[in-house]
Design a protein around this motif. Structure first.
Motif, short mmCIF file in Angstrom:
data_model
loop_
_atom_site.label_atom_id
_atom_site.label_comp_id
_atom_site.label_asym_id
_atom_site.label_seq_id
_atom_site.Cartn_x
_atom_site.Cartn_y
_atom_site.Cartn_z
N MET A 1 -11.72 -7.37 -29.71
CA MET A 1 -13.12 -7.67 -29.85
C MET A 1 -13.74 -8.05 -28.51
N SER A 2 -13.05 -8.93 -27.79
CA SER A 2 -13.60 -9.35 -26.50
C SER A 2 -13.61 -8.19 -25.50
N ASP A 3 -12.66 -7.25 -25.63
CA ASP A 3 -12.65 -6.09 -24.74
C ASP A 3 -13.88 -5.22 -24.97
N ARG A 4 -14.26 -5.05 -26.20
CA ARG A 4 -15.44 -4.24 -26.50
C ARG A 4 -16.70 -4.90 -25.94
N LEU A 5 -16.80 -6.22 -26.06
CA LEU A 5 -17.96 -6.94 -25.51
C LEU A 5 -18.01 -6.80 -24.00
N GLU A 6 -16.87 -6.93 -23.36
CA GLU A 6 -16.84 -6.80 -21.90
C GLU A 6 -17.26 -5.40 -21.48
N LYS A 7 -16.82 -4.39 -22.24
CA LYS A 7 -17.18 -3.01 -21.94
C LYS A 7 -18.69 -2.81 -22.08
N ILE A 8 -19.27 -3.38 -23.13
CA ILE A 8 -20.72 -3.26 -23.34
C ILE A 8 -21.47 -3.94 -22.20
N PHE A 9 -21.02 -5.12 -21.79
CA PHE A 9 -21.68 -5.82 -20.70
C PHE A 9 -21.58 -5.04 -19.40
N ARG A 10 -20.42 -4.46 -19.12
CA ARG A 10 -20.25 -3.70 -17.88
C ARG A 10 -21.12 -2.44 -17.88
N GLU A 11 -21.16 -1.76 -18.99
CA GLU A 11 -21.95 -0.53 -19.07
C GLU A 11 -23.45 -0.80 -18.99
N ASN A 12 -23.88 -1.91 -19.49
CA ASN A 12 -25.32 -2.23 -19.54
C ASN A 12 -25.70 -3.36 -18.60
N ARG A 13 -24.97 -3.52 -17.55
CA ARG A 13 -25.18 -4.61 -16.60
C ARG A 13 -26.61 -4.62 -16.06
N GLU A 14 -27.11 -3.48 -15.72
CA GLU A 14 -28.47 -3.41 -15.17
C GLU A 14 -29.51 -3.89 -16.18
N ALA A 15 -29.32 -3.58 -17.44
CA ALA A 15 -30.28 -3.98 -18.47
C ALA A 15 -30.29 -5.50 -18.63
N PHE A 16 -29.11 -6.12 -18.48
CA PHE A 16 -29.04 -7.56 -18.61
C PHE A 16 -29.61 -8.28 -17.40
N GLU A 17 -29.60 -7.64 -16.24
CA GLU A 17 -30.07 -8.27 -15.03
C GLU A 17 -31.57 -8.12 -14.84
N ASP A 18 -32.21 -7.26 -15.59
CA ASP A 18 -33.65 -7.10 -15.47
C ASP A 18 -34.36 -8.37 -15.93
N ASP A 19 -35.53 -8.60 -15.35
CA ASP A 19 -36.34 -9.74 -15.75
C ASP A 19 -36.91 -9.49 -17.15
N ALA A 20 -37.24 -10.57 -17.81
CA ALA A 20 -37.83 -10.47 -19.14
C ALA A 20 -39.22 -9.85 -19.02
N PRO A 21 -39.69 -9.22 -20.08
CA PRO A 21 -41.03 -8.61 -20.03
C PRO A 21 -42.10 -9.65 -19.70
N GLN A 22 -43.22 -9.16 -19.19
CA GLN A 22 -44.34 -10.00 -18.78
C GLN A 22 -44.79 -10.89 -19.94
N GLY A 23 -44.85 -12.23 -19.73
CA GLY A 23 -45.34 -13.18 -20.73
C GLY A 23 -44.33 -13.56 -21.79
N HIS A 24 -43.10 -13.07 -21.67
CA HIS A 24 -42.09 -13.36 -22.69
C HIS A 24 -41.83 -14.87 -22.79
N PHE A 25 -41.64 -15.54 -21.66
CA PHE A 25 -41.33 -16.96 -21.67
C PHE A 25 -42.51 -17.79 -22.19
N ASP A 26 -43.72 -17.38 -21.87
CA ASP A 26 -44.90 -18.10 -22.37
C ASP A 26 -44.99 -18.00 -23.89
#
Length: 184
Positions: A1-26
Protein backbone atom coordinates in the motif's frame (compact mmCIF):
# COMPACT_ATOMS: atom_id res chain seq x y z
CA UNK A 1 0.00 0.00 0.00
CA UNK A 2 2.71 2.46 0.95
CA UNK A 3 4.62 1.58 -2.25
CA UNK A 4 1.65 2.56 -4.38
CA UNK A 5 1.32 5.89 -2.53
CA UNK A 6 5.00 6.62 -2.99
CA UNK A 7 4.70 5.83 -6.69
CA UNK A 8 1.71 8.19 -7.04
CA UNK A 9 3.60 10.96 -5.23
CA UNK A 10 6.70 10.51 -7.41
CA UNK A 11 4.73 10.48 -10.64
CA UNK A 12 2.68 13.55 -9.71
CA UNK A 13 5.37 15.48 -7.87
CA UNK A 14 4.93 18.58 -10.01
CA UNK A 15 1.18 18.68 -9.33
CA UNK A 16 1.78 18.58 -5.59
CA UNK A 17 4.39 21.34 -5.73
CA UNK A 18 2.18 23.79 -7.60
CA UNK A 19 0.67 26.64 -5.64
CA UNK A 20 -2.99 26.50 -4.73
CA UNK A 21 -5.41 28.22 -7.10
CA UNK A 22 -5.94 31.98 -6.73
CA UNK A 23 -8.04 32.77 -3.59
CA UNK A 24 -8.11 29.18 -2.35
CA UNK A 25 -6.74 30.04 1.11
CA UNK A 26 -9.10 33.01 1.50
CA UNK A 27 -12.13 30.86 0.67
CA UNK A 28 -10.92 28.11 3.00
CA UNK A 29 -10.37 30.57 5.86
CA UNK A 30 -13.83 32.13 5.30
CA UNK A 31 -15.45 28.69 5.53
CA UNK A 32 -13.57 27.94 8.75
CA UNK A 33 -14.53 31.30 10.25
CA UNK A 34 -18.17 30.76 9.35
CA UNK A 35 -18.22 27.28 10.88
CA UNK A 36 -16.48 28.25 14.13
CA UNK A 37 -18.40 31.51 14.50
CA UNK A 38 -21.65 29.53 14.36
CA UNK A 39 -20.34 27.06 16.97
CA UNK A 40 -19.15 29.85 19.29
CA UNK A 41 -22.53 31.59 19.19
CA UNK A 42 -24.34 28.37 19.93
CA UNK A 43 -22.00 27.49 22.79
CA UNK A 44 -22.20 31.00 24.23
CA UNK A 45 -25.99 30.96 23.96
CA UNK A 46 -26.20 27.58 25.69
CA UNK A 47 -23.79 28.72 28.39
CA UNK A 48 -25.81 31.88 29.06
CA UNK A 49 -29.04 29.90 29.26
CA UNK A 50 -27.56 27.47 31.76
CA UNK A 51 -26.06 30.32 33.82
CA UNK A 52 -29.40 32.14 33.86
CA UNK A 53 -31.19 28.98 34.99
CA UNK A 54 -28.68 28.39 37.81
CA UNK A 55 -28.90 32.00 38.99
CA UNK A 56 -32.69 31.87 38.90
CA UNK A 57 -32.70 28.65 40.94
CA UNK A 58 -30.32 30.14 43.53
CA UNK A 59 -32.36 33.32 43.85
CA UNK A 60 -35.60 31.37 44.12
CA UNK A 61 -34.08 29.14 46.81
CA UNK A 62 -32.85 32.15 48.75
CA UNK A 63 -36.24 33.87 48.54
CA UNK A 64 -38.04 30.73 49.70
CA UNK A 65 -35.63 30.36 52.62
CA UNK A 66 -36.19 33.97 53.63
CA UNK A 67 -39.96 33.61 53.27
CA UNK A 68 -40.27 30.47 55.37
CA UNK A 69 -37.79 31.55 58.09
CA UNK A 70 -38.38 35.28 58.54
CA UNK A 71 -36.10 37.05 60.95
CA UNK A 72 -34.45 33.95 62.39
CA UNK A 73 -31.20 34.31 60.45
CA UNK A 74 -31.02 38.07 60.46
CA UNK A 75 -28.38 39.48 62.76
CA UNK A 76 -29.16 42.59 64.73
CA UNK A 77 -26.84 45.43 63.89
CA UNK A 78 -26.49 49.00 64.98
CA UNK A 79 -27.69 50.04 61.54
CA UNK A 80 -31.08 48.55 62.40
CA UNK A 81 -31.27 50.98 65.34
CA UNK A 82 -30.38 54.19 63.51
CA UNK A 83 -28.51 55.44 60.49
CA UNK A 84 -25.90 57.24 62.60
CA UNK A 85 -25.10 54.09 64.56
CA UNK A 86 -24.93 52.22 61.27
CA UNK A 87 -22.25 54.63 60.03
CA UNK A 88 -20.23 54.17 63.22
CA UNK A 89 -20.59 50.41 62.96
CA UNK A 90 -19.49 50.53 59.32
CA UNK A 91 -16.40 52.53 60.31
CA UNK A 92 -15.41 50.01 62.96
CA UNK A 93 -16.11 46.91 60.87
CA UNK A 94 -14.20 48.26 57.88
CA UNK A 95 -11.28 49.29 60.13
CA UNK A 96 -11.27 45.84 61.71
CA UNK A 97 -11.32 44.19 58.27
CA UNK A 98 -8.44 46.39 57.13
CA UNK A 99 -6.43 45.50 60.24
CA UNK A 100 -7.10 41.80 59.72
CA UNK A 101 -5.87 42.19 56.14
CA UNK A 102 -2.65 43.67 57.53
CA UNK A 103 -2.43 40.66 59.85
CA UNK A 104 -2.82 38.30 56.89
CA UNK A 105 -0.12 40.20 54.99
CA UNK A 106 2.31 39.89 57.90
CA UNK A 107 1.42 36.22 58.20
CA UNK A 108 2.16 35.63 54.51
CA UNK A 109 5.48 37.44 54.85
CA UNK A 110 6.44 35.01 57.64
CA UNK A 111 6.55 37.45 60.55
CA UNK A 112 3.89 35.64 62.59
CA UNK A 113 4.70 32.47 64.46
CA UNK A 114 2.30 29.57 64.84
CA UNK A 115 1.79 30.50 68.50
CA UNK A 116 0.91 34.08 67.56
CA UNK A 117 -1.50 32.83 64.92
CA UNK A 118 -3.19 30.55 67.45
CA UNK A 119 -3.39 33.38 69.98
CA UNK A 120 -5.06 35.66 67.43
CA UNK A 121 -7.54 32.96 66.45
CA UNK A 122 -8.46 32.47 70.13
CA UNK A 123 -8.92 36.21 70.59
CA UNK A 124 -11.12 36.44 67.50
CA UNK A 125 -13.24 33.50 68.70
CA UNK A 126 -13.79 35.25 72.03
CA UNK A 127 -14.71 38.46 70.23
CA UNK A 128 -17.10 36.56 67.94
CA UNK A 129 -18.82 34.96 70.94
CA UNK A 130 -19.15 38.36 72.56
CA UNK A 131 -20.53 39.84 69.34
CA UNK A 132 -23.12 37.06 69.00
CA UNK A 133 -24.25 37.67 72.58
CA UNK A 134 -24.47 41.42 72.02
CA UNK A 135 -26.42 40.92 68.80
CA UNK A 136 -28.93 38.74 70.65
CA UNK A 137 -29.26 41.44 73.30
CA UNK A 138 -29.66 44.13 70.65
CA UNK A 139 -32.31 42.11 68.83
CA UNK A 140 -34.23 41.63 72.06
CA UNK A 141 -33.78 45.27 73.18
CA UNK A 142 -33.16 47.48 70.14
CA UNK A 143 -33.81 50.73 72.04
CA UNK A 144 -31.68 49.97 75.10
CA UNK A 145 -28.83 52.49 75.21
CA UNK A 146 -26.75 50.20 77.43
CA UNK A 147 -26.73 47.49 74.74
CA UNK A 148 -25.89 50.03 72.03
CA UNK A 149 -23.06 51.41 74.16
CA UNK A 150 -21.81 47.86 74.81
CA UNK A 151 -21.80 47.18 71.05
CA UNK A 152 -19.77 50.34 70.42
CA UNK A 153 -17.33 49.44 73.19
CA UNK A 154 -17.03 45.94 71.74
CA UNK A 155 -16.02 47.34 68.34
CA UNK A 156 -13.56 49.74 69.97
CA UNK A 157 -11.98 46.97 72.03
CA UNK A 158 -11.68 44.58 69.12
CA UNK A 159 -10.10 47.22 66.91
CA UNK A 160 -7.72 48.30 69.70
CA UNK A 161 -6.53 44.76 70.40
CA UNK A 162 -5.91 44.05 66.72
CA UNK A 163 -4.13 47.38 66.21
CA UNK A 164 -1.87 46.85 69.25
CA UNK A 165 -0.86 43.39 68.06
CA UNK A 166 -0.25 44.60 64.50
CA UNK A 167 1.80 47.59 65.68
CA UNK A 168 4.01 45.31 67.80
CA UNK A 169 4.48 42.96 64.84
CA UNK A 170 5.32 45.91 62.58
CA UNK A 171 7.98 46.99 65.10
CA UNK A 172 9.43 43.47 65.12
CA UNK A 173 9.39 43.46 61.33
CA UNK A 174 11.25 46.79 61.18
CA UNK A 175 13.80 45.58 63.73
CA UNK A 176 14.43 42.43 61.72
CA UNK A 177 14.78 44.39 58.50
CA UNK A 178 17.10 46.94 60.13
CA UNK A 179 19.14 44.18 61.77
CA UNK A 180 19.48 42.35 58.44
CA UNK A 181 20.57 45.56 56.71
CA UNK A 182 23.32 46.21 59.26
CA UNK A 183 24.64 42.64 58.89
CA UNK A 184 24.97 42.89 55.13
Amino acid sequence: MSDRLEKIFRENREAFEDDAPQGHFDRFEAKLDQKFRHQKKWNRKLFLQIAAAVIFALLLGNQLRMYFTPGQHQKATLASVSEEYGEVEFYYTSSIDQSLNEWDKLNQEGFISEADQQMMENEMQEFDQMQNQLQKELKANPDDERVIKAMLEYYQAKLSVIKIIINKLEEVKQQKLTHNETEI
